[in-house]
Design an enzyme around this catalytic site. Structure first.
Site, PDB file in Angstrom:
ATOM      1  N   HIS A  78       2.999   8.500  60.025  1.00 11.26           N
ATOM      2  CA  HIS A  78       2.089   7.687  59.567  1.00 11.26           C
ATOM      3  C   HIS A  78       0.895   7.985  59.163  1.00 11.26           C
ATOM      4  O   HIS A  78      -0.182   7.533  57.914  1.00 11.26           O
ATOM      5  CB  HIS A  78       2.554   5.975  59.863  1.00 11.26           C
ATOM      6  CG  HIS A  78       3.778   6.047  60.257  1.00 11.26           C
ATOM      7  ND1 HIS A  78       4.941   5.066  60.806  1.00 11.26           N
ATOM      8  CD2 HIS A  78       5.361   6.928  59.560  1.00 11.26           C
ATOM      9  CE1 HIS A  78       5.602   4.986  60.790  1.00 11.26           C
ATOM     10  NE2 HIS A  78       6.095   6.242  59.428  1.00 11.26           N
ATOM     11  N   HIS A 241       9.268   2.974  52.376  1.00  9.26           N
ATOM     12  CA  HIS A 241       9.003   3.963  53.719  1.00  9.26           C
ATOM     13  C   HIS A 241       9.646   5.636  53.709  1.00  9.26           C
ATOM     14  O   HIS A 241       8.687   6.393  54.458  1.00  9.26           O
ATOM     15  CB  HIS A 241       9.339   3.399  54.980  1.00  9.26           C
ATOM     16  CG  HIS A 241       8.972   3.321  56.080  1.00  9.26           C
ATOM     17  ND1 HIS A 241       7.425   3.256  56.415  1.00  9.26           N
ATOM     18  CD2 HIS A 241       9.574   4.434  57.021  1.00  9.26           C
ATOM     19  CE1 HIS A 241       7.707   4.088  57.707  1.00  9.26           C
ATOM     20  NE2 HIS A 241       8.126   4.762  57.809  1.00  9.26           N
ATOM     21  N   ASP A 245       7.112   8.482  54.737  1.00 11.75           N
ATOM     22  CA  ASP A 245       7.196   9.551  55.313  1.00 11.75           C
ATOM     23  C   ASP A 245       7.529  10.849  55.078  1.00 11.75           C
ATOM     24  O   ASP A 245       6.333  12.205  54.912  1.00 11.75           O
ATOM     25  CB  ASP A 245       8.797   9.445  55.965  1.00 11.75           C
ATOM     26  CG  ASP A 245       8.774   8.204  57.785  1.00 11.75           C
ATOM     27  OD1 ASP A 245       7.888   7.832  58.215  1.00 11.75           O
ATOM     28  OD2 ASP A 245       9.893   7.944  58.442  1.00 11.75           O
ATOM     29  N   HIS A 268      12.365  13.974  58.519  1.00  9.80           N
ATOM     30  CA  HIS A 268      11.636  14.675  59.301  1.00  9.80           C
ATOM     31  C   HIS A 268      11.722  16.081  59.231  1.00  9.80           C
ATOM     32  O   HIS A 268      11.509  16.908  58.775  1.00  9.80           O
ATOM     33  CB  HIS A 268      11.628  14.176  60.695  1.00  9.80           C
ATOM     34  CG  HIS A 268      10.718  12.955  60.784  1.00  9.80           C
ATOM     35  ND1 HIS A 268       9.636  12.029  59.611  1.00  9.80           N
ATOM     36  CD2 HIS A 268      11.010  11.890  61.122  1.00  9.80           C
ATOM     37  CE1 HIS A 268       8.972  11.001  59.504  1.00  9.80           C
ATOM     38  NE2 HIS A 268      10.614  10.385  60.397  1.00  9.80           N
TER      39      HIS A 268
HETATM   40 ZN   LIG Z   1       8.498   6.087  59.679  1.00  3.75          ZN
END
Ligand SMILES: [Zn+2]
EC number: 3.5.1.108
Length: 307
Positions: A78, A241, A245, A268
């Site tokens: 973030h 979001h 990310d 991720h």
């Molecule tokens: Zn996040």
């Protein structure tokens, strides 16, 4: 010339780690040109520096972790997203524990911190990684297939599609496109919070994750609805979001991208795989600068104006 940027003065925040639940202080400080973003574990007997890079990412379970040997910093995405969104190239991040504070679960607090400190131009050209060919990674097949892709684009655009089979998510947009040239990162992306499901919390806590998580730093859902009394910040906060990310994960490359990023159900882990594939595919990109700001993508010279 399109110049590199850093902070004008230092700024400081205190919070807890989302996963560790630990209290942590961070100090964001100006750094010289070509430093990049360097995390510094100042709580250790001897300060350990971890410069961000695709290969510094050591773990992607629920968050992006960077490491140098045994020394780690968790949940960097973030803060990295705020740096990407405001085009901050050089920064020291002094941190007193192994996880970046979650603050309100979005990048908005980091945007506020960076903007309060002020962003200044530096006397070195901004170096971009410009895609010349498409690079792609995939995982799984059929309905559960995930993929992420970088393609040539004069600018930086991200399009993301999620596919959550949940009534609260279904009711919102599951696809969003964001273009950096809009200059609206702080307004349209940064405020989107992380989200989670109550049914996963027990499992996560058993693994020592989400110990600092709650309704003040995440959107939390049971099987049917959102539990946060205030509801959503954007109609399509979930997929926004994921864009937030992705911007943070991709900024771990160490240089801004000139590319179109598109992804379906990525996270991720796959975002980091994409960066590693990009580094392997040296034929698919080049490093460029803009001596003449007129030749830069539309809107780029205006991003994150100096305070
Ligand atoms: Zn996040």
């Amino acid at each position: 010339m399109l110049q590199q940027r850093t902070l004008k003065s230092l700024t400081h925040a205190v919070g807890v780690g989302l996963h560790s639940g630990q209290r942590v202080e961070i100090t964001l400080r100006p750094a010289p040109p070509d430093t990049g973003i360097v995390f510094r574990r100042v709580d250790l007997p001897q300060v350990v520096e971890i410069a961000v890079s695709a290969t510094a990412v050591s773990d992607t379970t629920m968050a992006s972790t960077i490491a140098s040997g045994n020394v780690k910093v968790h949940t960097v995405e973030h803060l990295m997203s705020a740096c990407a969104g405001l085009s901050v190239d050089n920064l020291y991040v002094d941190i007193t524990a192994e996880e970046v504070p979650i603050l309100d679960g979005s990048a908005a607090s980091f945007v506020f911190l960076l903007q309060s400190a002020g962003i200044v131009m530096q006397s070195a050209p901004r170096r971009f990684v410009r895609l010349t060919q498409t690079v792609e990674v995939r995982e799984g097949s059929g309905a559960t297939e995930k993929w992420a892709r970088l393609s040539p684009y004069h600018g930086y655009q991200l399009s993301f599609e999620i596919d959550f089979d949940h009534p609260a998510v279904d009711a919102t947009g599951q696809r969003v496109v964001f273009d950096m040239s809009s200059g609206s990162y702080a307004k349209d992306i940064a405020r989107a919070r992380t989200f989670g499901f109550t049914k996963d919390v027990e499992m996560m806590r058993a693994k020592g994750l989400a110990l600092g998580g709650g309704l003040d730093n995440a959107i939390v859902m049971d099987d049917y609805k959102i539990l946060n009394a205030e509801g959503l910040r954007y109609d399509d906060e979930f997929v926004k979001h994921k864009i937030l990310d992705a911007m943070g994960d991709l900024y771990l490359l160490g240089k801004p991208l000139l590319a179109h990023y598109s992804a379906r159900r990525s996270g991720h882990a796959l975002n980091n795989l994409l960066l590693r594939e990009l580094l392997r595919r040296t034929d698919a990109w080049e490093v460029v600068t803009f001596e003449d700001a007129e030749r830069a993508p539309r809107g780029f010279a205006q991003l994150a104006p100096a305070w």
